[in-house]
Motif scaffolding. Structure first.
Motif, short mmCIF file in Angstrom:
data_model
loop_
_atom_site.label_atom_id
_atom_site.label_comp_id
_atom_site.label_asym_id
_atom_site.label_seq_id
_atom_site.Cartn_x
_atom_site.Cartn_y
_atom_site.Cartn_z
N VAL A 45 0.63 -0.97 -0.19
CA VAL A 45 0.19 0.04 0.02
C VAL A 45 0.97 1.24 -0.12
O VAL A 45 0.78 2.16 -0.67
N TYR A 46 2.04 1.32 0.84
CA TYR A 46 2.99 2.49 0.65
C TYR A 46 3.37 2.46 -0.66
O TYR A 46 3.65 3.63 -1.02
N THR A 47 3.75 1.46 -1.24
CA THR A 47 4.37 1.73 -2.75
C THR A 47 3.18 2.33 -3.54
O THR A 47 3.48 3.14 -4.48
N ILE A 48 2.03 1.76 -3.67
CA ILE A 48 1.01 2.21 -4.39
C ILE A 48 0.88 3.63 -4.15
O ILE A 48 0.71 4.46 -5.06
N LYS A 49 0.71 4.17 -2.81
CA LYS A 49 0.76 5.77 -2.46
C LYS A 49 1.63 6.46 -3.25
O LYS A 49 1.75 7.50 -3.70
N ASP A 50 3.24 5.83 -3.08
CA ASP A 50 4.33 6.34 -3.68
C ASP A 50 4.37 6.39 -5.37
O ASP A 50 4.88 7.25 -5.64
N GLU A 51 3.99 5.52 -5.78
CA GLU A 51 3.94 5.38 -7.25
C GLU A 51 3.00 6.01 -7.82
O GLU A 51 3.02 6.89 -9.07
N VAL A 52 1.71 5.68 -7.37
CA VAL A 52 0.46 6.44 -8.06
C VAL A 52 0.11 7.79 -7.74
O VAL A 52 -0.37 8.72 -8.51
N GLY A 53 0.31 7.92 -6.43
CA GLY A 53 0.17 9.28 -5.88
C GLY A 53 -1.13 9.32 -5.08
O GLY A 53 -1.34 10.45 -4.41
N ARG A 54 -1.83 8.24 -4.93
CA ARG A 54 -3.24 8.18 -4.19
C ARG A 54 -3.52 6.75 -3.89
O ARG A 54 -2.95 5.90 -4.40
N LEU A 55 -4.54 6.69 -2.86
CA LEU A 55 -5.01 5.56 -2.49
C LEU A 55 -6.70 5.42 -2.70
O LEU A 55 -6.85 4.43 -3.29
N ASP A 56 -7.04 6.55 -2.23
CA ASP A 56 -8.49 6.55 -2.58
C ASP A 56 -8.65 6.71 -4.16
O ASP A 56 -8.05 7.14 -4.89
N GLY A 57 -9.79 5.73 -4.65
CA GLY A 57 -10.06 5.60 -5.99
C GLY A 57 -9.07 4.97 -6.97
O GLY A 57 -9.05 4.77 -8.14
N VAL A 58 -8.13 4.11 -6.17
CA VAL A 58 -7.23 3.40 -6.93
C VAL A 58 -7.87 2.27 -7.69
O VAL A 58 -8.85 1.57 -7.05
N LYS A 59 -7.24 1.82 -8.94
CA LYS A 59 -7.74 0.45 -9.61
C LYS A 59 -6.86 -0.58 -9.47
O LYS A 59 -5.57 0.04 -10.07
N VAL A 60 -6.95 -1.60 -8.94
CA VAL A 60 -5.80 -2.57 -8.80
C VAL A 60 -6.26 -3.89 -9.47
O VAL A 60 -7.34 -4.55 -8.90
N ALA A 61 -5.51 -4.37 -10.29
CA ALA A 61 -5.66 -5.74 -10.86
C ALA A 61 -4.83 -6.70 -10.02
O ALA A 61 -3.62 -6.52 -10.06
N MET A 62 -5.39 -7.72 -9.37
CA MET A 62 -4.55 -8.72 -8.67
C MET A 62 -4.65 -10.25 -9.60
O MET A 62 -5.61 -10.69 -9.92
N VAL A 63 -3.41 -10.63 -9.94
CA VAL A 63 -3.11 -11.54 -10.97
C VAL A 63 -2.51 -12.63 -10.49
O VAL A 63 -1.28 -12.53 -9.94
N GLY A 64 -2.98 -13.93 -10.86
CA GLY A 64 -1.96 -15.08 -10.57
C GLY A 64 -2.66 -16.11 -9.69
O GLY A 64 -4.07 -16.50 -9.73
N ASP A 65 -2.10 -16.44 -8.55
CA ASP A 65 -2.51 -17.54 -7.59
C ASP A 65 -3.13 -16.59 -6.35
O ASP A 65 -2.50 -16.30 -5.44
N LEU A 66 -4.37 -16.52 -6.51
CA LEU A 66 -5.04 -15.55 -5.33
C LEU A 66 -5.75 -16.43 -4.16
O LEU A 66 -5.84 -16.11 -3.25
N ALA A 67 -5.86 -17.94 -4.48
CA ALA A 67 -6.18 -18.51 -3.18
C ALA A 67 -5.48 -19.07 -2.42
O ALA A 67 -5.67 -18.81 -1.38
#
Length: 312
Positions: free
Chosen positions: A148-170
């Motif tokens: 989450v810290y990296t998303i905030k740093d890279e994207v510049g926000r956390l509210d309204g962020v769109k994230v795709a989680m890919v791979g072994d999610l189970a």
């Protein structure tokens, strides 16, 4: 970098992402920012304190970043890389008894264990703070914090962020913990891209529903790539499968390569908890949108902030 006594009391142990309020997340991130900007100012803050690293499963990034963080704070570390083989667990000692014993040697225990719920069991009998470094298919809260810290740093926000989680999610404790933390922010949208055999489990979906987080499951990664701010790629975890045939049936289904990067938006980023196998092409590494090595470096500052918060 002082934090209120109230905040420290709310972070006695860290065993689940759900424990962390948005206010506490902000405090941790602020402290990590300060340590990243002026690491010399943190030197010596934990002098005389000892961290025990009890790792019952293999680790590189988590173990070393915790140890580096403790050393940079002036503390000392001890522990074992393979506690199943090189501790009294090999003689049949219970986790609870091991924790009780190590309480007498250390001021904080960082625990990785193959059994889901092990960190909660440890915290229930421990007189010193327990920080989970991952428990089986359960959770990995410090990884979620650095994500989450990296998303905030890279994207510049956390509210309204769109994230795709890919791979072994189970089986992926990193994506489970990340979903719990992202649910604390407003207007987040999660897209799950996984083979049906390793789809996101129902408990996470139910949690997201209860907190009003929009989520969807999509089979075509190419369709998703232009629509998201973050692609969180994960490996298919061979060690979680009971037979080779089941693993091979899902291995290599989704790959981030140069063709995938051409579909990704110019302002989006690719993250990965690492290690990678074949789901993330090394040719992508030179793309400035490849954030995973920066993500890994953030782990030390987040873990420094946590250690400082529970011990100082």
């Amino acid at each position: 970098m002082a934090v209120s006594l109230r905040s420290r009391a709310r972070l006695r142990h860290l065993v689940q992402s759900q424990q962390l309020s948005r206010q506490l997340l902000d405090e941790i991130f602020q402290r990590a920012d300060e340590m990243r900007a002026s690491p010399h100012r943190a030197a010596g803050r934990l002098q005389g304190r000892v961290m025990a690293a009890l790792f019952y499963e293999p680790s590189t990034r988590t173990r070393l970043s915790f140890e580096a963080g403790m050393l940079r704070l002036g503390g000392q570390t001890m522990g074992t890389d393979n506690a199943l083989a090189f501790s009294s667990a090999a003689k049949g000692e219970t986790l609870e008894d091991t924790i009780r014993i190590v309480n007498g040697y250390a001021d904080v225990i960082v625990l990785r264990h193959p059994a889901e719920g092990a960190a909660e069991r440890a915290a229930a009998v421990s007189d010193v703070p327990i920080i989970s470094a991952g428990d089986g298919r359960g959770q990995h809260p410090t990884q979620a914090l650095l994500d989450v810290y990296t998303i905030k740093d890279e994207v510049g926000r956390l509210d309204g962020v769109k994230v795709a989680m890919v791979g072994d999610l189970a089986n992926g404790r990193t994506v489970r913990s990340l979903a719990y933390l992202l649910a604390k922010y407003r207007e987040v949208e999660l897209t799950f891209v996984a083979p049906p055999q390793v789809a996101m489990r129902d408990d996470i979906k139910a949690h997201l529903d209860r907190h009003g987080v929009r989520w969807r499951e999509v089979g075509d990664l190419d369709v998703v790539l232009p629509q998201v701010d973050v692609v969180y790629q994960t490996r298919i975890q061979k060690e979680r499968f009971t037979d080779e045939e089941s693993y091979r049936a899902v291995k290599g289904r989704y790959v981030i390569d140069l063709a995938a990067m051409r579909r990704l938006r110019p302002d989006a980023v690719v993250m990965h908890p690492l290690p990678r196998v074949d789901e993330l092409d090394p040719e992508v590494d030179s793309d400035p949108r490849a954030a995973y090595f920066r993500q890994a470096r953030n782990g030390m500052h987040i873990r420094m902030a946590l250690l400082d918060m529970v011990l100082s």
